[in-house]
Design a protein around this motif. Sequence first.
Motif, PDB file in Angstrom:
ATOM      1  N   THR A  73      65.155  27.634  52.329  1.00  8.93           N
ATOM      2  CA  THR A  73      65.896  28.521  51.429  1.00  8.93           C
ATOM      3  C   THR A  73      65.139  29.810  51.143  1.00  8.93           C
ATOM      4  O   THR A  73      63.896  29.835  51.104  1.00  8.93           O
ATOM      5  CB  THR A  73      66.187  27.830  50.079  1.00  8.93           C
ATOM      6  OG1 THR A  73      64.948  27.618  49.383  1.00  8.93           O
ATOM      7  CG2 THR A  73      66.891  26.488  50.287  1.00  8.93           C
ATOM      8  N   ALA A  74      65.899  30.877  50.930  1.00 11.67           N
ATOM      9  CA  ALA A  74      65.304  32.167  50.577  1.00 11.67           C
ATOM     10  C   ALA A  74      64.599  32.079  49.226  1.00 11.67           C
ATOM     11  O   ALA A  74      63.553  32.704  49.012  1.00 11.67           O
ATOM     12  CB  ALA A  74      66.380  33.247  50.554  1.00 11.67           C
ATOM     13  N   THR A  75      65.156  31.305  48.306  1.00 13.86           N
ATOM     14  CA  THR A  75      64.521  31.116  46.995  1.00 13.86           C
ATOM     15  C   THR A  75      63.170  30.443  47.155  1.00 13.86           C
ATOM     16  O   THR A  75      62.193  30.806  46.495  1.00 13.86           O
ATOM     17  CB  THR A  75      65.419  30.272  46.081  1.00 13.86           C
ATOM     18  OG1 THR A  75      66.712  30.857  46.022  1.00 13.86           O
ATOM     19  CG2 THR A  75      64.837  30.191  44.683  1.00 13.86           C
ATOM     20  N   GLY A  76      63.111  29.455  48.046  1.00 14.01           N
ATOM     21  CA  GLY A  76      61.844  28.776  48.320  1.00 14.01           C
ATOM     22  C   GLY A  76      60.801  29.737  48.844  1.00 14.01           C
ATOM     23  O   GLY A  76      59.635  29.699  48.438  1.00 14.01           O
ATOM     24  N   LYS A  82      55.189  34.191  45.658  1.00 15.84           N
ATOM     25  CA  LYS A  82      54.649  34.497  44.338  1.00 15.84           C
ATOM     26  C   LYS A  82      53.576  33.509  43.875  1.00 15.84           C
ATOM     27  O   LYS A  82      52.737  33.852  43.044  1.00 15.84           O
ATOM     28  CB  LYS A  82      55.782  34.512  43.305  1.00 15.84           C
ATOM     29  CG  LYS A  82      56.773  35.654  43.498  1.00 15.84           C
ATOM     30  CD  LYS A  82      57.935  35.537  42.525  1.00 15.84           C
ATOM     31  CE  LYS A  82      58.938  36.667  42.713  1.00 15.84           C
ATOM     32  NZ  LYS A  82      60.133  36.508  41.840  1.00 15.84           N
ATOM     33  N   ASN A  83      53.590  32.281  44.412  1.00 17.00           N
ATOM     34  CA  ASN A  83      52.748  31.226  43.843  1.00 17.00           C
ATOM     35  C   ASN A  83      51.705  30.625  44.772  1.00 17.00           C
ATOM     36  O   ASN A  83      50.774  29.974  44.292  1.00 17.00           O
ATOM     37  CB  ASN A  83      53.629  30.089  43.315  1.00 17.00           C
ATOM     38  CG  ASN A  83      54.469  30.481  42.123  1.00 17.00           C
ATOM     39  OD1 ASN A  83      53.998  30.506  40.994  1.00 17.00           O
ATOM     40  ND2 ASN A  83      55.723  30.818  42.379  1.00 17.00           N
ATOM     41  N   LEU A  84      51.844  30.814  46.088  1.00 18.66           N
ATOM     42  CA  LEU A  84      50.962  30.107  47.013  1.00 18.66           C
ATOM     43  C   LEU A  84      50.041  31.060  47.773  1.00 18.66           C
ATOM     44  O   LEU A  84      50.415  32.185  48.095  1.00 18.66           O
ATOM     45  CB  LEU A  84      51.788  29.304  48.024  1.00 18.66           C
ATOM     46  CG  LEU A  84      52.740  28.261  47.451  1.00 18.66           C
ATOM     47  CD1 LEU A  84      53.393  27.474  48.583  1.00 18.66           C
ATOM     48  CD2 LEU A  84      52.033  27.317  46.489  1.00 18.66           C
ATOM     49  N   ILE A  89      54.202  33.414  55.386  1.00 19.45           N
ATOM     50  CA  ILE A  89      55.315  32.751  54.707  1.00 19.45           C
ATOM     51  C   ILE A  89      56.611  33.302  55.282  1.00 19.45           C
ATOM     52  O   ILE A  89      56.811  34.527  55.309  1.00 19.45           O
ATOM     53  CB  ILE A  89      55.265  32.972  53.185  1.00 19.45           C
ATOM     54  CG1 ILE A  89      53.951  32.415  52.609  1.00 19.45           C
ATOM     55  CG2 ILE A  89      56.458  32.325  52.491  1.00 19.45           C
ATOM     56  CD1 ILE A  89      53.728  32.723  51.139  1.00 19.45           C
ATOM     57  N   PHE A  90      57.485  32.414  55.730  1.00 20.14           N
ATOM     58  CA  PHE A  90      58.709  32.873  56.388  1.00 20.14           C
ATOM     59  C   PHE A  90      59.780  31.787  56.327  1.00 20.14           C
ATOM     60  O   PHE A  90      59.500  30.619  56.005  1.00 20.14           O
ATOM     61  CB  PHE A  90      58.432  33.253  57.851  1.00 20.14           C
ATOM     62  CG  PHE A  90      57.672  32.200  58.630  1.00 20.14           C
ATOM     63  CD1 PHE A  90      58.337  31.218  59.339  1.00 20.14           C
ATOM     64  CD2 PHE A  90      56.282  32.215  58.648  1.00 20.14           C
ATOM     65  CE1 PHE A  90      57.633  30.245  60.053  1.00 20.14           C
ATOM     66  CE2 PHE A  90      55.569  31.250  59.353  1.00 20.14           C
ATOM     67  CZ  PHE A  90      56.248  30.264  60.057  1.00 20.14           C
ATOM     68  N   LEU A  91      61.014  32.179  56.623  1.00 16.15           N
ATOM     69  CA  LEU A  91      62.119  31.228  56.682  1.00 16.15           C
ATOM     70  C   LEU A  91      62.095  30.499  58.015  1.00 16.15           C
ATOM     71  O   LEU A  91      61.834  31.095  59.065  1.00 16.15           O
ATOM     72  CB  LEU A  91      63.461  31.944  56.512  1.00 16.15           C
ATOM     73  CG  LEU A  91      63.737  32.571  55.146  1.00 16.15           C
ATOM     74  CD1 LEU A  91      65.084  33.285  55.165  1.00 16.15           C
ATOM     75  CD2 LEU A  91      63.722  31.532  54.039  1.00 16.15           C
ATOM     76  N   LEU A  92      62.377  29.213  57.974  1.00 18.72           N
ATOM     77  CA  LEU A  92      62.376  28.402  59.184  1.00 18.72           C
ATOM     78  C   LEU A  92      63.565  28.767  60.075  1.00 18.72           C
ATOM     79  O   LEU A  92      64.706  28.806  59.603  1.00 18.72           O
ATOM     80  CB  LEU A  92      62.477  26.917  58.818  1.00 18.72           C
ATOM     81  CG  LEU A  92      62.465  25.955  60.014  1.00 18.72           C
ATOM     82  CD1 LEU A  92      61.053  25.833  60.573  1.00 18.72           C
ATOM     83  CD2 LEU A  92      62.996  24.590  59.609  1.00 18.72           C
TER      84      LEU A  92
END
Length: 392
Positions: A73-76, A82-84, A89-92
């Motif tokens: 998900t885009a929200t994920g 923001k947190n990790l 970091i990318f969409l699968l």
Amino acid sequence: MPLILPIGYLVALKRKEEKWYFERFGFILFNKKPEKTIWIHCASVGEVLSVKSLIEKIKKEMPDYDIALSTVTATGKDVATKNLNADFIFLLPLENYFAIKYLTSYLNTKYFLIIDTELWPNLIFAAQKNAKLILVNGRLSERSYPKYKLFKPIFKKLLNSFEHIFAKSKTDAERLADILDNKDKISDIGNIKVVNIESPKSNFDLNGKIFLAASTHQGEETFIKDIFEKVSDKFDHLVLAPRHLNRVEEVFTIFSESFETSLLSEGRQTKVIIVDSFGILKNLYSCAEKVFVGGSITNVGGHNIYEALIFKKVVAVGKHMQNFTEIFELAQKYNLVFTVESEANMIQYLNTEKFENADFEGFIAEAKAIAEKPINEIVNFLKNENTDSNTI
């Protein structure tokens, strides 16, 4: 594919997710080419937040590896950014065999960790061409187990692709071993979603006595509304956060028939406030007087109550908490959960001023004692595999 691309883009545009849309098809830009990576795949927000401690431990113990993290998900992805402390970091690229195979090669992925039982066949078969697959927080619910047994040859082949499976409970380990016909590659290490023990912090500004209903599903909102009509004089606000934000309008309609209702983003202090954004439950837990966590009256299997508990809130849940058995049973041990099976139960919970037997200190002490176990076992496994690979 030619049909899906434009239609999907229009949907992404409506959801304001068009910025990263083409990542779903493998068109991903990286700021550097890494020497080698550990790729961690998370479906959505819950899984993303659960790997924070794991990533920190890998960074510390295996500093020569970069961390790649993908989400469905885009929200994920937004929450991960923001947190990790991940390097990529990318969409699968969902079920895109050729894109996954290329990406694992480009990123020189040595280990591919899938969080929870996300068994996408093309993802698994492509990733194993270049990396060792590891399933983390492997689970098989009571509801899914019969379906897996019915199609056992298919799921056995998928599970057999993993180098190792870290199950989140003894029951999950036994069910997965039954499907796999092999218990040697399965370890019961506990749930990694119960590992982040942080001091509660909040900058949320909402005045008055608050009843929070978090992560609710269809049917639970009507239940909460019927309850709140009977006890609304005891609270200044009911704040309700539906699990899926695409239901905000539906939930708003349910409550606006009986109460002055607003969206959280509007900033109004109405009787009922519907949460219409992700990432603020921690702030809501900190200021709520009473907390109900959904997915537990409707038989979804419940949602994680841990974050509410570290804010020292006795939490109300329904009887369906099978997805979080470990944390639920630990909370029961210290009298920190109130199981609701009827309207009368919920009203009793909301009317109780103080829960005399609630032992938050005991709960937090035991949680701290067990928190690092699953993370340590996963990282030690990776380090041992890395040593064996270097030896060979």
